[in-house]
Structures are given as structure tokens and as C-alpha cells.
Scaffold this motif. Structure first.
Motif, PDB file in Angstrom:
ATOM      1  N   TYR A  18       0.810  -1.217   0.000  1.00  0.00           N
ATOM      2  CA  TYR A  18       0.000   0.000   0.000  1.00  0.00           C
ATOM      3  C   TYR A  18       0.845   1.270   0.000  1.00  0.00           C
ATOM      4  O   TYR A  18       0.445   2.269  -0.589  1.00  0.00           O
ATOM      5  CB  TYR A  18      -1.012  -0.021   1.147  1.00  0.00           C
ATOM      6  N   ALA A  19       1.995   1.230   0.609  1.00  0.00           N
ATOM      7  CA  ALA A  19       2.882   2.393   0.557  1.00  0.00           C
ATOM      8  C   ALA A  19       3.327   2.642  -0.885  1.00  0.00           C
ATOM      9  O   ALA A  19       3.325   3.790  -1.350  1.00  0.00           O
ATOM     10  CB  ALA A  19       4.087   2.189   1.470  1.00  0.00           C
ATOM     11  N   LEU A  20       3.695   1.583  -1.598  1.00  0.00           N
ATOM     12  CA  LEU A  20       4.081   1.733  -3.004  1.00  0.00           C
ATOM     13  C   LEU A  20       2.925   2.242  -3.850  1.00  0.00           C
ATOM     14  O   LEU A  20       3.110   3.075  -4.741  1.00  0.00           O
ATOM     15  CB  LEU A  20       4.599   0.411  -3.566  1.00  0.00           C
ATOM     16  N   LEU A  21       1.720   1.756  -3.581  1.00  0.00           N
ATOM     17  CA  LEU A  21       0.543   2.219  -4.313  1.00  0.00           C
ATOM     18  C   LEU A  21       0.325   3.719  -4.106  1.00  0.00           C
ATOM     19  O   LEU A  21       0.120   4.469  -5.065  1.00  0.00           O
ATOM     20  CB  LEU A  21      -0.694   1.444  -3.856  1.00  0.00           C
ATOM     21  N   PHE A  22       0.414   4.189  -2.877  1.00  0.00           N
ATOM     22  CA  PHE A  22       0.207   5.608  -2.595  1.00  0.00           C
ATOM     23  C   PHE A  22       1.346   6.465  -3.151  1.00  0.00           C
ATOM     24  O   PHE A  22       1.103   7.571  -3.634  1.00  0.00           O
ATOM     25  CB  PHE A  22       0.036   5.847  -1.089  1.00  0.00           C
ATOM     26  N   VAL A  23       2.561   5.964  -3.115  1.00  0.00           N
ATOM     27  CA  VAL A  23       3.690   6.705  -3.696  1.00  0.00           C
ATOM     28  C   VAL A  23       3.511   6.812  -5.205  1.00  0.00           C
ATOM     29  O   VAL A  23       3.720   7.881  -5.788  1.00  0.00           O
ATOM     30  CB  VAL A  23       5.036   6.037  -3.325  1.00  0.00           C
ATOM     31  N   ALA A  24       3.103   5.719  -5.857  1.00  0.00           N
ATOM     32  CA  ALA A  24       2.879   5.756  -7.302  1.00  0.00           C
ATOM     33  C   ALA A  24       1.774   6.750  -7.659  1.00  0.00           C
ATOM     34  O   ALA A  24       1.909   7.519  -8.624  1.00  0.00           O
ATOM     35  CB  ALA A  24       2.529   4.363  -7.810  1.00  0.00           C
ATOM     36  N   CYS A  25       0.704   6.763  -6.888  1.00  0.00           N
ATOM     37  CA  CYS A  25      -0.378   7.732  -7.135  1.00  0.00           C
ATOM     38  C   CYS A  25       0.106   9.165  -6.936  1.00  0.00           C
ATOM     39  O   CYS A  25      -0.263  10.066  -7.696  1.00  0.00           O
ATOM     40  CB  CYS A  25      -1.567   7.447  -6.217  1.00  0.00           C
ATOM     41  N   THR A  26       0.934   9.372  -5.932  1.00  0.00           N
ATOM     42  CA  THR A  26       1.481  10.707  -5.679  1.00  0.00           C
ATOM     43  C   THR A  26       2.365  11.155  -6.828  1.00  0.00           C
ATOM     44  O   THR A  26       2.259  12.304  -7.290  1.00  0.00           O
ATOM     45  CB  THR A  26       2.267  10.717  -4.356  1.00  0.00           C
ATOM     46  N   PHE A  28       2.244  10.150  -9.913  1.00  0.00           N
ATOM     47  CA  PHE A  28       1.370  10.407 -11.059  1.00  0.00           C
ATOM     48  C   PHE A  28       0.694  11.768 -10.941  1.00  0.00           C
ATOM     49  O   PHE A  28       0.709  12.565 -11.882  1.00  0.00           O
ATOM     50  CB  PHE A  28       0.323   9.296 -11.188  1.00  0.00           C
ATOM     51  N   LEU A  29       0.098  12.060  -9.791  1.00  0.00           N
ATOM     52  CA  LEU A  29      -0.638  13.313  -9.622  1.00  0.00           C
ATOM     53  C   LEU A  29       0.265  14.540  -9.684  1.00  0.00           C
ATOM     54  O   LEU A  29      -0.077  15.538 -10.326  1.00  0.00           O
ATOM     55  CB  LEU A  29      -1.425  13.293  -8.312  1.00  0.00           C
ATOM     56  N   VAL A  30       1.422  14.473  -9.034  1.00  0.00           N
ATOM     57  CA  VAL A  30       2.341  15.614  -9.055  1.00  0.00           C
ATOM     58  C   VAL A  30       2.821  15.884 -10.474  1.00  0.00           C
ATOM     59  O   VAL A  30       2.826  17.033 -10.938  1.00  0.00           O
ATOM     60  CB  VAL A  30       3.533  15.382  -8.094  1.00  0.00           C
ATOM     61  N   ASN A  31       3.201  14.848 -11.180  1.00  0.00           N
ATOM     62  CA  ASN A  31       3.690  15.033 -12.548  1.00  0.00           C
ATOM     63  C   ASN A  31       2.568  15.443 -13.499  1.00  0.00           C
ATOM     64  O   ASN A  31       2.800  16.211 -14.434  1.00  0.00           O
ATOM     65  CB  ASN A  31       4.414  13.781 -13.033  1.00  0.00           C
ATOM     66  N   VAL A  58      13.456  18.161  -5.555  1.00  0.00           N
ATOM     67  CA  VAL A  58      13.649  18.038  -4.108  1.00  0.00           C
ATOM     68  C   VAL A  58      12.305  18.024  -3.385  1.00  0.00           C
ATOM     69  O   VAL A  58      12.077  17.200  -2.486  1.00  0.00           O
ATOM     70  CB  VAL A  58      14.560  19.180  -3.585  1.00  0.00           C
ATOM     71  N   VAL A  59      11.397  18.903  -3.782  1.00  0.00           N
ATOM     72  CA  VAL A  59      10.069  18.957  -3.156  1.00  0.00           C
ATOM     73  C   VAL A  59       9.312  17.656  -3.426  1.00  0.00           C
ATOM     74  O   VAL A  59       8.674  17.095  -2.518  1.00  0.00           O
ATOM     75  CB  VAL A  59       9.269  20.185  -3.656  1.00  0.00           C
ATOM     76  N   GLU A  60       9.404  17.144  -4.649  1.00  0.00           N
ATOM     77  CA  GLU A  60       8.722  15.892  -4.978  1.00  0.00           C
ATOM     78  C   GLU A  60       9.302  14.726  -4.178  1.00  0.00           C
ATOM     79  O   GLU A  60       8.559  13.878  -3.675  1.00  0.00           O
ATOM     80  CB  GLU A  60       8.813  15.609  -6.472  1.00  0.00           C
ATOM     81  N   MET A  61      10.600  14.672  -4.016  1.00  0.00           N
ATOM     82  CA  MET A  61      11.217  13.599  -3.226  1.00  0.00           C
ATOM     83  C   MET A  61      10.782  13.690  -1.754  1.00  0.00           C
ATOM     84  O   MET A  61      10.486  12.673  -1.133  1.00  0.00           O
ATOM     85  CB  MET A  61      12.745  13.647  -3.335  1.00  0.00           C
ATOM     86  N   ALA A  62      10.740  14.899  -1.208  1.00  0.00           N
ATOM     87  CA  ALA A  62      10.295  15.071   0.178  1.00  0.00           C
ATOM     88  C   ALA A  62       8.838  14.636   0.321  1.00  0.00           C
ATOM     89  O   ALA A  62       8.468  13.977   1.306  1.00  0.00           O
ATOM     90  CB  ALA A  62      10.462  16.530   0.606  1.00  0.00           C
TER      91      ALA A  62
END
Length: 133
Positions: A18-26, A28-31, A58-62
Motif C-alpha cells: 500500500y505504501a508503493l501504491l500511494f507513492v505511485a499515485c502521488t 502520477f498526480l504531481v507530474n 527536491v520537493v517531490e522527493m520530500a
């Protein structure tokens, strides 16, 4: 605090999934927001200089690190109770008839734990009286 778990990752497969799923969604949305800002006809396009691109990275990584740890923490309140259910049902099955499910205050599945405990009370009473109803 007696009823405190020391390990945040209780069920590695579930929580990391689930962490990977939420990171992938994040990601996608940011980009998607960045791309839409660049191609949207009425918006002021981002002039992507090296400094701005580095700042965005840097902001995206944080953000991704925050989403990862936030998801692990949230799923902890799900994986922990499932672990407690399994452990305490196994204790009951091994003959420790006083075993009951005790969850932490902010854990999920409080209502389910109460129902299981009520069932265990009835089963214990039935076992102690020899199964007679």
C-alpha cells in the motif's frame, strides 16, 4: 504504556504494497499537475530552468518520503490488529481460554474485536460447562 507496539512494520508485504501504491499515485498526480501547467493554453507556462527543476525534484522527493512513511504509519493501525487477532485466537485455541483481543485506542477494527471477544466469552462458557447449552 503497556499495550504499545515497538515495530511499525507489522506485515511487511501488506504495508509496503500500500505504501508503493500511494507513492505511485502521488508521483502520477504531481507530474500530471506539472505537465498540465506546461501545456494548458491559458496558464503561464513554467520556465523550467535548472534551478526550478532541481527545486521541483527536491520537493517531490520530500513529498514521496512523507507519503511513504505516512502510509506505513496508517497501515500500522490495520496490520497491528490483524496480528493481534491471530495471536489471541491462537492463544485461545491452545487452551488459554481467558485470552481476549485488546487493541490500542486508535487501532482499526474495534467493533470487530468486541464481537470476537463476545463470541470467545460464549465459547469459553460453553467449554467450561462441558458444551451443554
Amino acid at each position: 504504556m503497556q499495550n504499545r507496539r515497538k515495530t511499525v512494520v507489522i506485515n511487511k508485504k501488506f504495508q509496503h504494497h500500500y505504501a508503493l501504491l500511494f507513492v505511485a499515485c502521488t508521483i502520477f498526480l504531481v507530474n500530471l499537475i506539472i505537465v498540465l501547467n506546461v501545456v494548458w493554453p491559458d496558464s503561464d507556462p513554467i520556465n523550467l530552468t535548472m534551478g526550478i527543476a532541481s527545486t521541483i525534484a527536491v520537493v517531490e522527493m520530500a513529498l514521496l518520503v512523507g507519503v511513504w512513511f505516512g502510509t506505513i504509519r496508517i497501515t500500522h493501525h490495520i496490520a497491528g490488529p490483524v496480528y493481534v487477532f491471530t495471536r489471541d485466537i491462537d492463544r485461545f485455541a491452545a487452551g488459554e481460554y481467558s485470552a481476549r483481543i485488546r487493541l490500542r485506542e486508535h487501532d482499526m477494527f474495534q467493533e470487530e474485536a468486541s464481537k470476537i471477544n463476545a463470541s470467545l466469552d460464549k465459547l469459553e462458557q460453553s467449554l467450561r460447562t462441558g458444551g451443554a447449552q
